[in-house]
Design an enzyme around this catalytic site. Sequence first.
Site, mmCIF file in Angstrom:
data_model
loop_
_atom_site.group_PDB
_atom_site.id
_atom_site.type_symbol
_atom_site.label_atom_id
_atom_site.label_comp_id
_atom_site.label_asym_id
_atom_site.label_seq_id
_atom_site.Cartn_x
_atom_site.Cartn_y
_atom_site.Cartn_z
ATOM 1 N N LYS A 22 0.732 -1.190 -0.218
ATOM 2 C CA LYS A 22 -0.040 0.004 0.024
ATOM 3 C C LYS A 22 0.792 1.327 -0.073
ATOM 4 C CE LYS A 22 -2.070 1.952 3.843
ATOM 5 N NZ LYS A 22 -1.629 3.329 4.072
ATOM 6 N N ASN A 23 1.733 1.398 0.921
ATOM 7 C CA ASN A 23 2.584 2.574 1.008
ATOM 8 C C ASN A 23 3.654 2.883 -0.059
ATOM 9 O OD1 ASN A 23 0.978 3.244 3.283
ATOM 10 N ND2 ASN A 23 2.890 2.573 4.633
ATOM 11 N N CYS A 116 -5.798 12.954 12.250
ATOM 12 C CA CYS A 116 -6.682 11.765 12.137
ATOM 13 C C CYS A 116 -6.542 11.057 13.393
ATOM 14 C CB CYS A 116 -6.384 11.082 11.037
ATOM 15 S SG CYS A 116 -4.546 10.158 11.159
ATOM 16 N N ARG A 121 -0.718 15.287 12.609
ATOM 17 C CA ARG A 121 -0.313 15.141 11.227
ATOM 18 C C ARG A 121 -0.191 16.212 10.371
ATOM 19 N NH1 ARG A 121 -2.033 9.288 9.330
ATOM 20 N NH2 ARG A 121 -0.354 9.193 8.381
ATOM 21 N N ASP A 308 3.932 1.685 12.158
ATOM 22 C CA ASP A 308 3.069 0.950 11.673
ATOM 23 C C ASP A 308 2.744 -0.475 12.041
ATOM 24 O OD1 ASP A 308 1.504 2.991 10.270
ATOM 25 O OD2 ASP A 308 2.538 2.391 8.362
ATOM 26 N N ARG A 402 -8.802 -0.757 4.106
ATOM 27 C CA ARG A 402 -8.152 0.545 3.424
ATOM 28 C C ARG A 402 -6.840 0.022 3.085
ATOM 29 N NH1 ARG A 402 -6.525 4.696 7.357
ATOM 30 N NH2 ARG A 402 -5.413 4.862 5.447
HETATM 31 C C1 UD1 Z 1 3.893 7.771 8.796
HETATM 32 C C2 UD1 Z 1 5.272 6.852 9.052
HETATM 33 C C3 UD1 Z 1 5.150 5.820 8.093
HETATM 34 C C4 UD1 Z 1 3.582 5.382 8.189
HETATM 35 C C5 UD1 Z 1 2.655 6.256 7.820
HETATM 36 C C6 UD1 Z 1 1.365 5.658 8.056
HETATM 37 C C7 UD1 Z 1 7.356 7.439 9.977
HETATM 38 C C8 UD1 Z 1 8.426 8.237 9.958
HETATM 39 N N1 UD1 Z 1 6.405 7.571 9.138
HETATM 40 O O1 UD1 Z 1 4.318 8.496 7.423
HETATM 41 O O2 UD1 Z 1 6.067 4.792 8.101
HETATM 42 O O3 UD1 Z 1 3.423 4.282 7.030
HETATM 43 O O4 UD1 Z 1 2.778 7.430 8.759
HETATM 44 O O5 UD1 Z 1 1.011 5.399 9.201
HETATM 45 O O6 UD1 Z 1 7.233 6.360 10.695
HETATM 46 N N2 UD1 Z 1 5.295 15.919 10.701
HETATM 47 C C9 UD1 Z 1 5.328 17.274 10.844
HETATM 48 N N3 UD1 Z 1 4.961 17.858 9.863
HETATM 49 C C10 UD1 Z 1 4.862 17.409 8.661
HETATM 50 C C11 UD1 Z 1 5.112 16.284 8.271
HETATM 51 C C12 UD1 Z 1 5.117 15.259 9.379
HETATM 52 O O7 UD1 Z 1 5.532 17.728 11.839
HETATM 53 O O8 UD1 Z 1 4.990 18.506 7.474
HETATM 54 C C13 UD1 Z 1 5.491 14.892 11.803
HETATM 55 C C14 UD1 Z 1 4.079 14.075 12.112
HETATM 56 O O9 UD1 Z 1 3.314 14.793 12.786
HETATM 57 C C15 UD1 Z 1 4.753 12.984 12.655
HETATM 58 C C16 UD1 Z 1 6.075 12.763 11.986
HETATM 59 O O10 UD1 Z 1 6.525 14.123 11.469
HETATM 60 O O11 UD1 Z 1 4.961 13.106 14.075
HETATM 61 C C17 UD1 Z 1 6.255 11.621 10.826
HETATM 62 O O12 UD1 Z 1 5.411 12.048 10.055
HETATM 63 P P1 UD1 Z 1 5.565 11.763 8.488
HETATM 64 O O13 UD1 Z 1 6.479 10.569 8.103
HETATM 65 O O14 UD1 Z 1 5.429 12.655 7.374
HETATM 66 O O15 UD1 Z 1 4.198 10.821 8.296
HETATM 67 P P2 UD1 Z 1 3.595 10.042 7.145
HETATM 68 O O16 UD1 Z 1 4.193 10.360 5.946
HETATM 69 O O17 UD1 Z 1 2.220 9.759 7.249
#
Ligand code: UD1
Length: 426
Positions: A22-23, A116, A121, A308, A402
Site C-alpha cells: 500500500k505505502n 486523524c 499530522r 505501523d 483500507r
Molecule cells: C507515517 C510514518 C510511515 C507510515 C505512515 C502511515 C514514519 C517516520 N512515518 O508517514 O512509516 O507508513 O505514517 O501510518 O514512521 N510531521 C510534521 N510536519 C510535517 C510532516 C510530518 O510535524 O509536515 C510529523 C508528523 O506529525 C509525525 C512525523 O512528523 O509526528 C512523521 O510524519 P510523516 O513521516 O510525514 O508521516 P507519514 O508520511 O504519514
Amino acid sequence: MSSIKVVGDEQLKGELKIQGSKNAALPVIAATILNKGITILRNCPKILDVYHMIKILEELGCKTKWEGNTLYVDSTVITSPIVSEDSVRKMRSSILFLGALLGRCHEVTIAYPGGCSIGKRPIDYHLNAMAKMNITQEFIGEEENIIHCYTNKIIGNDIFLEFPSVGATQNVLLAAVLSDGKTRIFNAAREPEVTELCNFLQEAGARICGKGSAYLEVEGVKSLHDVEYTLMPDRIVAGTYMTAIAATYGDAVLTNFPVRELESVIRTLRKTGCKIDVSEDNVRVSCKKRLQPIELIRTQPYPGFPTDMQSQMMTVLSLADGRSVIQEEIFESRFQNVYELRKMGAIISLESSSNKAILTGVRKLEGAVVKAHDLRGGAALVIAGLAAQGTTIVQGATSIERGYEDICRDLSALGANICYCSENAS
Ligand code: UD1
C-alpha cells in the site's frame, strides 16, 4: 459498514503469499501523472486506499483500468489540477498530489488535511519545502482551509527536513523530478517506500542519486516516459501476519516476503522466543513456547521499529509472560487500541506524558466486541481475536480494508475461523 467475526484459539498453519505494498502503491500512483502517457503497475494491491487514489486520478482526467492486480493509468491528458476536499478528508495520502500536480501542471488546489485518529499530522514540512522551490501558496475558502499553489517554474533548491518525514520526502521528490536545476534533500526519510518511489521515477526517466540514504539529490529532467513497474510486497501486511502466527502459537510460511525491509520486526519477534527461518523471500514463523516480554520497544523512522507495526506488536506482548513497554515516538495518539484490548482482558496502563504503554502479559485473552479506530489498530484487534478464547467481533472493518486486500481470505487460508459479518452482529 461491516464487522469481522473471529472465533479464536486456533493455531495458524499453512502458507500465504504477501500482497503488494500500500505505502509504495499510493505515492507511485500519484507519480503516474508526471508522465504524459501510459504507466503499468504490476502487483498493485486491491484495497480501499488504492481505489481512492484511482478515483482522484479520474477526477483529474486520467483513464484507468485493472487486469487482475495490474493497474493501467493513462495520464496523457490532465483536465483539472483540483483535488476535492472530500478526497483529502477521506484519505490523507491524497496530499501526495500536491507535489505531483505541481510537477505536472505547475498548479494545484487541494484541501488542508486535518488530523486523524492517530495524531495531528501537520504538513508544514511539505509546504515549507514547496516555498523554497519557487512555489507560491495561498490559503483560500471560507475557513482558509484550501491551499492553492502555483509557479511559472519549479526551481530546485536545498531542502532540510526537520524530521525525516515520509510524506514530505515523497512530495519534494514528486515536485523536483521535472524541475529546473538540482534539489538536494537533507534528512530525507529512508523508508523502503521512499526508495520504491525513487526506483519507479528512475525507471520512468528521472535522475535521482542517494536512494535509501538520508541525502537525496534530484536533477530535474524535461519529461518522463512510459514505464511498466512491479510494486514491492507490503512489509506491514507481512509483519501483521507474522505477529498473527506468533500470537496463535502457530507455524506457517509467508512467501513473497520483504525480508530486508522488515528486519527490525523480525529481530523484535525473535526476542519473544518465536523461531523465524528465512530463506530468500520465504519466511517460516513458528512459536512453540510461551511468548517472552520485551523490556522496551520504541517506534522510530526506518530502519527502526515501524509505527505501523506498533499495535500488532502490542497484541503479541499482551500475551507474553511478564512486563513489556512500548513507546510511540512518531504519532502522539496511537494508543486507542489499549482501550479495546482491555475489553478482551489485556492488562495495559498508559503513561501519557512519555507516550508509553506498559503491559503485563496474560495467558489468554477473551473474545469481546471491539472497535477498529484505525487501519493497523483494526488488524491488531483481529490478531487479538485469533488468539482469544471465544468469539470476537471487530467493528469498523472498513478501516482494515483500507490496507488489507482481504484479511479474512488470507487468515482463513492459514486455518483461522474468520469472516465478515454485518455491523450489528454480536
Ligand atoms: C507515517 C510514518 C510511515 C507510515 C505512515 C502511515 C514514519 C517516520 N512515518 O508517514 O512509516 O507508513 O505514517 O501510518 O514512521 N510531521 C510534521 N510536519 C510535517 C510532516 C510530518 O510535524 O509536515 C510529523 C508528523 O506529525 C509525525 C512525523 O512528523 O509526528 C512523521 O510524519 P510523516 O513521516 O510525514 O508521516 P507519514 O508520511 O504519514
